[in-house]
Enzyme design. Structure first.
Site, PDB file in Angstrom:
ATOM      1  N   LYS A  52       0.843  -1.203   0.000  1.00 30.37           N
ATOM      2  CA  LYS A  52       0.000   0.000   0.000  1.00 30.37           C
ATOM      3  C   LYS A  52       0.872   1.245   0.000  1.00 30.37           C
ATOM      4  O   LYS A  52       2.029   1.229   0.470  1.00 30.37           O
ATOM      5  CB  LYS A  52      -0.967   0.026   1.193  1.00 30.37           C
ATOM      6  CG  LYS A  52      -0.321   0.132   2.585  1.00 30.37           C
ATOM      7  CD  LYS A  52      -0.020   1.545   3.033  1.00 30.37           C
ATOM      8  CE  LYS A  52       0.768   1.570   4.336  1.00 30.37           C
ATOM      9  NZ  LYS A  52       1.535   2.789   4.555  1.00 30.37           N
TER      10      LYS A  52
ATOM     11  N   ASP B 177      -2.639  -1.405   9.463  1.00 27.12           N
ATOM     12  CA  ASP B 177      -2.752  -1.458   8.001  1.00 27.12           C
ATOM     13  C   ASP B 177      -3.292  -2.789   7.483  1.00 27.12           C
ATOM     14  O   ASP B 177      -3.452  -2.956   6.273  1.00 27.12           O
ATOM     15  CB  ASP B 177      -1.362  -1.264   7.356  1.00 27.12           C
ATOM     16  CG  ASP B 177      -0.778   0.110   7.632  1.00 27.12           C
ATOM     17  OD1 ASP B 177      -1.551   1.070   7.794  1.00 27.12           O
ATOM     18  OD2 ASP B 177       0.464   0.210   7.677  1.00 27.12           O
TER      19      ASP B 177
END
Ligand code: C5P
Length: 312
Positions: free
Chosen positions: A22, A153
């Site tokens: 990401k 995350d």
């Protein structure tokens, strides 16, 4: 743990799940909370660099980390009970009330300790792989809850695409993104520890209540490159640059090579350059390589979250 389903893998089979890196297109970080975490408003995007996680039923938990493309074991990733993939496996068995264990092989394509959530990708991929291996059929909401317990995350690594993250990053909401964006990804030779970057952010006293990214979300919705370039931003960048001042040169090199915008990925030290398209990204990456930057990568976004790639 259930019997092997008729449609599932044979006993001893390996299941492989792929999960993406990401980046944060917007990372607004507020003052530290009493629990030590920082409230965030972020816009995550999953980009096309991947870790593949293969799981196979075993007597005990074990994990091996190998680089994508072959070569010796990857340094800097814990291989014992501290590995986030093993913690993910234990969290799933604890939810399921089962006593299973697995051999986990992680094939790493995501830079290690780079601010691209590689460990979180491994945890998300492990959850999906073991859920399938053991035919648990865990509901999505439960998977997201288990993921949130593993790291801020990890829920986004399950979801993929482009999403707003809030809370400490673990509350995720998909958003419209009609672009096919290309990023030049420049890893740094030494990693930065996320807690150290947050601590430096506190020390610098830069925190303000985090603001939403309305203009950036509009740029994504309309797929507008120049508007996106004007609206990306990362509050942690000054803290990472304070710890690793040489990153300013990397960001400058990306801009000179023609990036529409240059920014730090997450807590760094990986740096990102926004390109106009795939060809532009490759040309930029070539220029950085000529200047001596190692292992420069190109990645499109958004891409899918953790997904099954094979039974073997
Ligand atoms: O959630 P995760 O395990 O990825 O967080 C790693 C570390 O990063 C935390 O221990 C904390 O130091 C820092 N962090 C933070 N605020 C967040 C997310 C992470 O301070 N929202």
């Amino acid at each position: 743990m259930s019997d092997t389903p008729a449609t599932g893998p044979a006993t001893g089979a390996a299941i492989t799940v792929r999960a993406p890196a990401k980046i944060n297109l917007h990372l607004a970080v507020g003052p530290v909370r009493p629990d030590g975490f920082h409230p965030l408003i972020t816009v995550y995007q999953a980009v096309g660099l991947y870790d593949d996680v293969s799981v196979r039923e075993a007597e005990e938990w074990a994990v091996e980390v190998v680089p994508a493309g072959g070569g010796p074991a990857v340094a800097g990733v814990p291989t014992g009970a501290d590995n986030l993939a093993v913690r993910a496996g234990r969290a799933l068995t604890s939810y399921a009330g089962s006593g299973g264990a697995a051999n986990i092989t992680i094939t790493k394509g995501i830079p290690v300790a780079g601010g691209m959530a590689g460990g979180s990708a491994d945890a998300a991929a492990t959850l999906v792989a073991l859920d399938r291996l053991w035919d648990l059929g865990t509901p999505d909401e439960t998977m997201l809850e288990i993921a949130a317990g593993l790291g801020s995350d990890v829920p986004f690594a399950l979801l993929g695409g482009t999403a707003v993250g809030s809370g400490r990053g673990e509350v995720v909401q998909p958003v419209e993104d009609h672009g096919t964006w290309w990023w030049v990804v420049v890893p740094h030779r030494a990693g930065l520890a996320t807690p150290a970057v947050y601590a430096e952010y506190d020390r610098l006293g830069l925190a303000e209540p985090p603001q939403p990214a309305l203009s950036l979300l509009a740029a994504l919705e309309y797929g507008d490159l120049t508007d996106l370039a004007d609206t990306v931003g990362n509050d942690l960048q000054p803290a990472a640059l304070s710890l690793a001042p040489e990153l300013a040169d990397t960001l400058g090199a990306l801009t000179e090579a023609g990036a529409y915008a240059s920014l730090l990925s997450g807590s760094g030290p990986t740096c990102l350059g926004l390109a106009g398209d795939a060809e532009h990204a490759r040309a930029m990456a070539g220029r950085l390589s000529e200047q001596g930057y190692d292992a420069v990568l190109c990645a499109p976004g958004p891409v899918a979250g953790a997904h099954l790639v094979s039974y073997a």
